[in-house]
Design a protein around this motif. Structure first.
Motif, PDB file in Angstrom:
ATOM      1  N   THR A  82      -5.215   1.936  -6.646  1.00  0.00           N
ATOM      2  CA  THR A  82      -6.379   1.038  -6.610  1.00  0.00           C
ATOM      3  C   THR A  82      -6.053  -0.211  -5.794  1.00  0.00           C
ATOM      4  OG1 THR A  82      -5.791  -0.288  -8.547  1.00  0.00           O
ATOM      5  CG2 THR A  82      -6.970   1.775  -8.947  1.00  0.00           C
ATOM      6  N   MET A  83      -7.113  -0.850  -5.342  1.00  0.00           N
ATOM      7  CA  MET A  83      -6.952  -2.081  -4.581  1.00  0.00           C
ATOM      8  C   MET A  83      -6.266  -3.146  -5.440  1.00  0.00           C
ATOM      9  SD  MET A  83      -8.053  -1.571  -1.562  1.00  0.00           S
ATOM     10  CE  MET A  83      -8.764  -2.900  -0.592  1.00  0.00           C
ATOM     11  N   ALA A 128       1.550  -6.774  -3.840  1.00  0.00           N
ATOM     12  CA  ALA A 128       1.772  -7.663  -2.693  1.00  0.00           C
ATOM     13  C   ALA A 128       1.812  -9.125  -3.123  1.00  0.00           C
ATOM     14  CB  ALA A 128       0.673  -7.443  -1.654  1.00  0.00           C
ATOM     15  N   GLY A 129       1.498  -9.383  -4.395  1.00  0.00           N
ATOM     16  CA  GLY A 129       1.510 -10.751  -4.899  1.00  0.00           C
ATOM     17  C   GLY A 129       0.330 -11.591  -4.427  1.00  0.00           C
ATOM     18  N   VAL A 130      -0.813 -10.934  -4.238  1.00  0.00           N
ATOM     19  CA  VAL A 130      -2.017 -11.671  -3.818  1.00  0.00           C
ATOM     20  C   VAL A 130      -3.179 -11.304  -4.740  1.00  0.00           C
ATOM     21  CG1 VAL A 130      -1.278 -11.755  -1.410  1.00  0.00           C
ATOM     22  CG2 VAL A 130      -2.718  -9.864  -2.183  1.00  0.00           C
ATOM     23  N   THR A 150       0.838  -1.206   0.000  1.00  0.00           N
ATOM     24  CA  THR A 150       0.000   0.000   0.000  1.00  0.00           C
ATOM     25  C   THR A 150       0.871   1.253   0.000  1.00  0.00           C
ATOM     26  OG1 THR A 150      -1.675  -1.183   1.262  1.00  0.00           O
ATOM     27  CG2 THR A 150      -1.838   1.212   1.230  1.00  0.00           C
ATOM     28  N   ILE A 151       1.882   1.266   0.862  1.00  0.00           N
ATOM     29  CA  ILE A 151       2.780   2.415   0.954  1.00  0.00           C
ATOM     30  C   ILE A 151       3.490   2.659  -0.379  1.00  0.00           C
ATOM     31  CG2 ILE A 151       4.913   3.235   2.042  1.00  0.00           C
ATOM     32  CD1 ILE A 151       3.920   1.722   4.600  1.00  0.00           C
ATOM     33  N   GLY A 161      -9.061 -10.009  -3.958  1.00  0.00           N
ATOM     34  CA  GLY A 161      -9.982 -10.193  -2.840  1.00  0.00           C
ATOM     35  C   GLY A 161      -9.315 -10.149  -1.469  1.00  0.00           C
ATOM     36  N   LEU A 162      -8.015 -10.470  -1.430  1.00  0.00           N
ATOM     37  CA  LEU A 162      -7.368 -10.659  -0.129  1.00  0.00           C
ATOM     38  C   LEU A 162      -7.260  -9.390   0.728  1.00  0.00           C
ATOM     39  CD1 LEU A 162      -6.541 -13.334   1.088  1.00  0.00           C
ATOM     40  CD2 LEU A 162      -4.166 -12.702   0.700  1.00  0.00           C
TER      41      LEU A 162
END
Lengths: 202, 202
Positions: free
Chosen positions: A31-32, A39-41, A18-19, A44-45
DNA sequence: TTTTATTGATTGATCGTTCAATAAAAGGAC
DNA sequence: GTCCTTTTATTGAACGATCAATCAATAAAA
């Protein structure tokens, strides 16, 4: 794909992403999906862990404050001399983890958000109060209350100022310079006392 | 409905609305529709004048820099003494128009944007350089180069720091306090010289 | 087999941007 | 001064794209 018992690491890596994403894309465009990819996910996580985008940002702000507090606690153990302890506070604010443009961008983004997010405002106020009161305590051991207060406010402002300026530069550009200059100011603040003592003696 | 020959006023009122809307809603949530409503115009007009949301933000950043420069030029005319001129720079940064939380929020939002917008980064760097070089010039008339540089960097940082802290408060909360404290620091910087002169004489 | 963690396609809402329509001002003719 | 035309400024409904949030499906661990 589930990694059991690794929730804390997942949280941390999403907050780290996020940072970085705020810094790279700007707070308006982040964006999400970008955060998740970084983050490599999956998309939805972050929602699963933080509930909403707002929830993620609140957790990120809390994490920034927490990391700084950790840094200070790590460094404060062996020092007793007030001036040394003040320089420890300066160094903690300017340490590698805190002085990164990406980290500073995130803090600044939350300064803007503070006016429309009570949670964020609360946390940023805690940062301000904590820094001032730490400085005030150390200066107060040597200077009279009025001078200690002046010194504490001035030192806090100079820390925040160098730290703001660093937002526009590459990692570590100003670090040692800033530390030296704040150090000079702290010296001057303590030197007031010595003049005073000499006057009293003479 | 057309008001002929009032383009400049329209531009200004839309930019003013942009600054306020950023502060009220946060940079992530601010919309063109909100800005338009706050300025009292239709949703199409900001696009007509500024082309796009990005264009409007670029113009807003340029306006912030411009307004500060105007403020400085307004105040600098009659002063010749270096210390007075430095305090004029301080006061210009802390004047009512600049020290408003809404204005500060906008500046900070652009500090975050700077990393992903070359235009914004350029303008913020101009602000930093201009402040430092103004201070450096005045200090340089009295102090040796090394000391002048230290004093200029320290003063700039303290200005930026108080100004950042003001972001979290109501209008004018810190204004007079901040001015006094920076003033004390400026005094100290000039006092270095006097000690030096005394040592040379003695 | 049950529990837990993770995925990613889907959805509904929001927002930037466009543009044809409109309304005021300016210009010209008489 | 009045009427008509042209120019200029402004509107706001409509469109398309984007994105936060959801959730049924899935895959690893227990």
């Amino acid at each position: 794909m589930p990694r059991v018992g690794q929730e804390e690491e997942r949280r941390k890596s999403i907050i780290k992403a996020t940072i970085e994403a705020i810094h790279e894309n700007g707070f308006a465009k982040v964006t999400m999906a970008q955060i998740a990819r970084k983050a490599g996910v999956s998309t939805g996580l972050p929602h699963h862990y933080f509930g909403s985008k707002t929830g993620l940002f609140d957790a990120t702000m809390a994490s920034l404050l927490h990391e700084l507090a950790i840094e200070i606690r790590r460094n404060c153990s062996q020092l007793h001399n007030p001036q040394e302890r003040i320089m420890m506070l300066v160094r903690s604010n300017f340490c590698e983890a805190q002085f990164k443009p990406a980290v500073i961008s995130a803090w600044l983004a939350f300064y803007v958000e503070a006016n429309s997010s009570a949670t964020t405002k609360r946390l940023l106020r805690i940062y301000q109060r904590r820094l001032r009161s730490n400085l005030m305590y150390e200066y107060g051991r040597v200077l009279v209350h009025r001078d200690a207060e002046k010194a504490a406010l001035g030192t806090a402002a100079m820390i925040d100022g160098f730290w703001l300026q660093q937002a526009l530069h590459k990692d570590k550009t100003l670090e040692s310079r800033a530390e030296t200059l704040v150090g000079d100011y702290v010296d001057q603040c303590f030197a007031q006392l010595q003049h005073l003592q000499q006057e009293v003696k003479g």
